[in-house]
Design an enzyme around this catalytic site. Structure first.
Site, short mmCIF file in Angstrom:
data_model
loop_
_atom_site.label_atom_id
_atom_site.label_comp_id
_atom_site.label_asym_id
_atom_site.label_seq_id
_atom_site.Cartn_x
_atom_site.Cartn_y
_atom_site.Cartn_z
N TYR A 53 0.82 -1.21 0.00
CA TYR A 53 0.00 0.00 0.00
C TYR A 53 0.85 1.26 0.00
O TYR A 53 1.72 1.44 0.85
CB TYR A 53 -0.91 0.04 1.23
CG TYR A 53 -1.92 -1.09 1.31
CD1 TYR A 53 -2.35 -1.76 0.17
CD2 TYR A 53 -2.45 -1.48 2.54
CE1 TYR A 53 -3.28 -2.78 0.25
CE2 TYR A 53 -3.38 -2.50 2.64
CZ TYR A 53 -3.79 -3.15 1.49
OH TYR A 53 -4.72 -4.16 1.58
N HIS A 122 -0.71 -11.91 1.19
CA HIS A 122 -1.65 -10.99 0.53
C HIS A 122 -2.39 -11.65 -0.62
O HIS A 122 -3.60 -11.47 -0.78
CB HIS A 122 -0.87 -9.77 0.02
CG HIS A 122 -1.71 -8.55 -0.14
ND1 HIS A 122 -1.19 -7.28 -0.15
CD2 HIS A 122 -3.05 -8.39 -0.33
CE1 HIS A 122 -2.16 -6.39 -0.32
NE2 HIS A 122 -3.29 -7.05 -0.43
N SER A 201 -13.21 -3.93 2.24
CA SER A 201 -14.20 -3.24 1.41
C SER A 201 -15.62 -3.59 1.85
O SER A 201 -16.48 -3.94 1.04
CB SER A 201 -14.01 -3.61 -0.07
OG SER A 201 -12.78 -3.14 -0.56
N PRO A 202 -15.91 -3.50 3.16
CA PRO A 202 -17.23 -3.88 3.67
C PRO A 202 -18.35 -2.93 3.26
O PRO A 202 -19.53 -3.27 3.42
CB PRO A 202 -17.03 -3.86 5.19
CG PRO A 202 -15.97 -2.82 5.39
CD PRO A 202 -15.03 -3.00 4.24
N GLY A 204 -18.56 -1.96 0.10
CA GLY A 204 -18.58 -2.05 -1.36
C GLY A 204 -17.65 -1.03 -1.99
O GLY A 204 -18.04 -0.34 -2.93
N ARG A 205 -16.41 -0.97 -1.47
CA ARG A 205 -15.40 0.01 -1.92
C ARG A 205 -15.95 1.45 -1.81
O ARG A 205 -15.69 2.30 -2.65
CB ARG A 205 -14.95 -0.31 -3.35
CG ARG A 205 -14.31 -1.68 -3.45
CD ARG A 205 -13.71 -1.97 -4.81
NE ARG A 205 -13.20 -3.34 -4.89
CZ ARG A 205 -12.00 -3.73 -4.51
NH1 ARG A 205 -11.16 -2.84 -4.01
NH2 ARG A 205 -11.62 -4.99 -4.60
N GLY A 206 -16.72 1.65 -0.75
CA GLY A 206 -17.24 2.98 -0.45
C GLY A 206 -18.61 3.27 -1.03
O GLY A 206 -19.21 4.31 -0.69
N PHE A 208 -21.64 2.04 -0.48
CA PHE A 208 -22.71 2.20 0.50
C PHE A 208 -22.40 3.30 1.51
O PHE A 208 -23.21 3.59 2.39
CB PHE A 208 -23.00 0.87 1.19
CG PHE A 208 -23.58 -0.15 0.25
CD1 PHE A 208 -24.88 -0.04 -0.21
CD2 PHE A 208 -22.81 -1.20 -0.22
CE1 PHE A 208 -25.41 -0.95 -1.11
CE2 PHE A 208 -23.33 -2.13 -1.12
CZ PHE A 208 -24.64 -2.00 -1.57
N GLY A 210 -21.68 6.15 0.10
CA GLY A 210 -22.06 7.28 -0.74
C GLY A 210 -21.10 7.61 -1.86
O GLY A 210 -21.30 8.57 -2.61
#
Length: 335
Positions: A53, A122, A201-202, A204-206, A208, A210
């Site tokens: 990362y 990973h 990503s709980p 949905g990669r952001g 949900f 917004g």
């Protein structure tokens, strides 16, 4: 708190990857450390990073700086090895014993720590027997350099084989309202073996939270290459967000809180690790811990996001080949 094979972690973790870019512009180390310290102050003790990362391992370096301001014995630090970018700019997965040790020692140096609490592979290198990779990880445990071993995006067969060499403490895999692949085989296996599931990503990669709905996707974001966030797919998926938002209103919470609460109520061994660069989002996410749902609520939320109505592949063309579903297929071919 929740316990994975004697490793006790906070019910909600924090994914640090986004602090160094990918989804947004990267934060300065000062700003990133501030977010991490705020999370700890609100009860989050489980922090997830990787040697992959950020440019030049920036994320590990940033997290190492933040940990200097926190009581080490109260923090559970997870990092990963096994993927890198070659000089030619190609993504490479590597799991040889020599590389395992090299990466672990380099991460310890960057983090300025004596040990890593949870050390993940990973991505699985199918050209190297998982038993060989695990053998070296087991040695690192015996030497005290790592406390527990994890796998990320591994197939069920790989998890079982690895677990026979040394207990796997946790499996990290993408899991959210609109990505539920693991319910078929990974979740039952982890339940059987007593392995924890760390859901990355709980939201949905952001989505949900917004992303692409209430706020635009930055030009630098990798999400511009994800099918679910583009064109007609995005327009269709906005209807799913609206359904979740309606349910969230009925439950007196926000859409991201409802999406996270749904995950938290699936099984006791699941720890979501949402990440954010904004303190207000951090507070919002932690609020999910107070949302109570019953079986009928969970069914209603699941029905609001029918998997067969989610438009677009969950991965970009680039990342699809490194998901556990692909790894499962590839392993069968190799065999």
């Amino acid at each position: 708190m929740i316990i994975f094979f004697f490793l006790q972690v906070s019910r909600l973790g924090f994914g640090c990857a986004g602090l160094s870019g990918s989804y947004n512009h990267p934060l300065s180390h000062e700003a990133g450390c501030s977010v991490i310290q705020e999370a700890f102050g609100m009860g989050v003790t489980f922090f997830d990073t990787s040697d992959y990362y950020g440019e030049n391992h920036d994320n590990e370096i940033m997290l190492g700086k933040a940990l200097k301001q926190l009581p080490r014995e109260k923090v559970q630090l997870a990092t990963k090895f096994g993927v890198r970018t070659t000089e030619g700019g190609q993504f490479e997965v590597k799991g040889t014993p020599e590389y395992v040790r090299q990466c672990c020692e380099a991460s310890l140096k960057r983090l300025e720590l004596d040990y890593i609490d949870l050390y993940y592979q990973h991505r699985v290198d199918v050209s190297v027997p998982i038993e060989d990779t695990m053998g070296e990880l087991k040695k690192l445990v015996e030497e005290g350099k790592i406390k527990y071993i994890g796998l990320s995006e591994a197939s069920a067969d790989t998890i079982r084989r690895a677990h026979s060499v040394h207990p796997i403490t946790a499996v990290q895999v993408e899991y959210s309202l609109w990505t539920r692949d693991i319910e078929e085989d990974i979740m039952p296996l982890c339940r059987e073996l007593g392995i924890g599931i760390v859901a990355y990503s709980p939201l949905g990669r952001g989505f949900f939270g917004g992303k692409a709905i209430l706020e635009s996707v930055p030009d630098v974001s990798v999400l511009a290459h994800f099918p679910r966030f583009t064109g007609e797919n995005l327009e269709k998926n906005k209807q799913l967000y609206a359904s979740v938002a309606d349910l969230a209103f009925k439950h007196n919470c926000t859409p991201p809180q409802l999406a996270l609460a749904w995950l938290l109520h699936q099984e006791d061994n699941i720890v979501p690790i949402p990440g954010t660069t904004k303190v207000k989002n951090l507070h919002n996410n932690i609020g999910s811990l107070a949302v109570k749902l019953n079986k009928e609520d969970l069914k209603g939320i699941s029905n609001a996001v029918p998997i067969d109505e989610v438009a677009g592949n969950k991965d970009s063309d680039y990342t699809q080949q490194y998901s556990y579903k692909f790894a499962n297929t590839l392993e069968k071919i190799v065999k």
